[in-house]
Scaffold this motif. Sequence first.
Motif, PDB file in Angstrom:
ATOM      1  N   CYS A 166       0.840  -1.204   0.000  1.00 30.61           N
ATOM      2  CA  CYS A 166       0.000   0.000   0.000  1.00 30.61           C
ATOM      3  C   CYS A 166       0.876   1.255   0.000  1.00 30.61           C
ATOM      4  CB  CYS A 166      -0.910  -0.012   1.231  1.00 30.61           C
ATOM      5  SG  CYS A 166      -2.006   1.412   1.374  1.00 30.61           S
ATOM      6  N   ASN A 167       1.854   1.281   0.893  1.00 35.06           N
ATOM      7  CA  ASN A 167       2.755   2.452   0.974  1.00 35.06           C
ATOM      8  C   ASN A 167       3.509   2.656  -0.338  1.00 35.06           C
ATOM      9  OD1 ASN A 167       2.323   3.496   3.617  1.00 35.06           O
ATOM     10  ND2 ASN A 167       3.395   1.719   4.456  1.00 35.06           N
ATOM     11  N   ARG A 168       3.912   1.549  -0.960  1.00 32.17           N
ATOM     12  CA  ARG A 168       4.624   1.641  -2.238  1.00 32.17           C
ATOM     13  C   ARG A 168       3.704   2.217  -3.314  1.00 32.17           C
ATOM     14  NH1 ARG A 168       7.117  -3.138  -1.837  1.00 32.17           N
ATOM     15  NH2 ARG A 168       5.358  -4.240  -2.751  1.00 32.17           N
ATOM     16  N   ASN A 169       2.457   1.762  -3.328  1.00 36.16           N
ATOM     17  CA  ASN A 169       1.514   2.223  -4.351  1.00 36.16           C
ATOM     18  C   ASN A 169       1.140   3.694  -4.205  1.00 36.16           C
ATOM     19  OD1 ASN A 169       1.395  -0.242  -5.658  1.00 36.16           O
ATOM     20  ND2 ASN A 169      -0.396  -0.936  -4.503  1.00 36.16           N
ATOM     21  N   VAL A 170       0.971   4.172  -2.979  1.00 37.67           N
ATOM     22  CA  VAL A 170       0.576   5.574  -2.808  1.00 37.67           C
ATOM     23  C   VAL A 170       1.735   6.534  -3.017  1.00 37.67           C
ATOM     24  CG1 VAL A 170      -1.393   5.075  -1.309  1.00 37.67           C
ATOM     25  CG2 VAL A 170       0.812   5.586  -0.287  1.00 37.67           C
ATOM     26  N   SER A 171       2.966   6.015  -2.931  1.00 34.70           N
ATOM     27  CA  SER A 171       4.110   6.901  -3.130  1.00 34.70           C
ATOM     28  C   SER A 171       4.473   7.058  -4.600  1.00 34.70           C
ATOM     29  CB  SER A 171       5.308   6.375  -2.344  1.00 34.70           C
ATOM     30  OG  SER A 171       5.760   5.144  -2.856  1.00 34.70           O
ATOM     31  N   ARG A 172       3.759   6.378  -5.486  1.00 28.42           N
ATOM     32  CA  ARG A 172       4.050   6.471  -6.926  1.00 28.42           C
ATOM     33  C   ARG A 172       3.528   7.744  -7.515  1.00 28.42           C
ATOM     34  NH1 ARG A 172       2.720   0.339  -8.952  1.00 28.42           N
ATOM     35  NH2 ARG A 172       4.394  -0.606  -7.813  1.00 28.42           N
TER      36      ARG A 172
END
Length: 131
Positions: free
Chosen positions: A125-131
């Motif tokens: 989730c954190n990886r996806n929102v930081s894109r």
Amino acid sequence: FAHEKGDSTICAKVSTPEFQGNCYSALAVKTNSAELCASAATPEGRDGCYREVAYTLRDALICGKIQAPDRQDDCLAQYAGRVGDASVCPNIKNERTRDHCYSSQAYRDSSLCGKIVDPTTRQECNRNVSR
């Protein structure tokens, strides 16, 4: 046909439980009346009807009328996705479904990733929102 006429007695005459549930769903949606769902012959029919009405009326409280816990959780998670309302996610009992609910809404509010219990899902989730 019942939803065109606005007549629930037509739904009561449908002998196939699945079609009867669909009949009540269509009529309940058309008339904005979740109470009609209680007339469906099977728990699956009633639960499906409540789900459709909850989505259409944008009322998550209707998901609470669903008897099966997994279907209730699915209703809330799908409601959150359709309406964009993460406030229902804490009401989901199944941890995996609740995590998915938070994850699907994190693009609106990245802090929701922090509410995810599963470490792998939280990291993703954190990886996806930081894109």
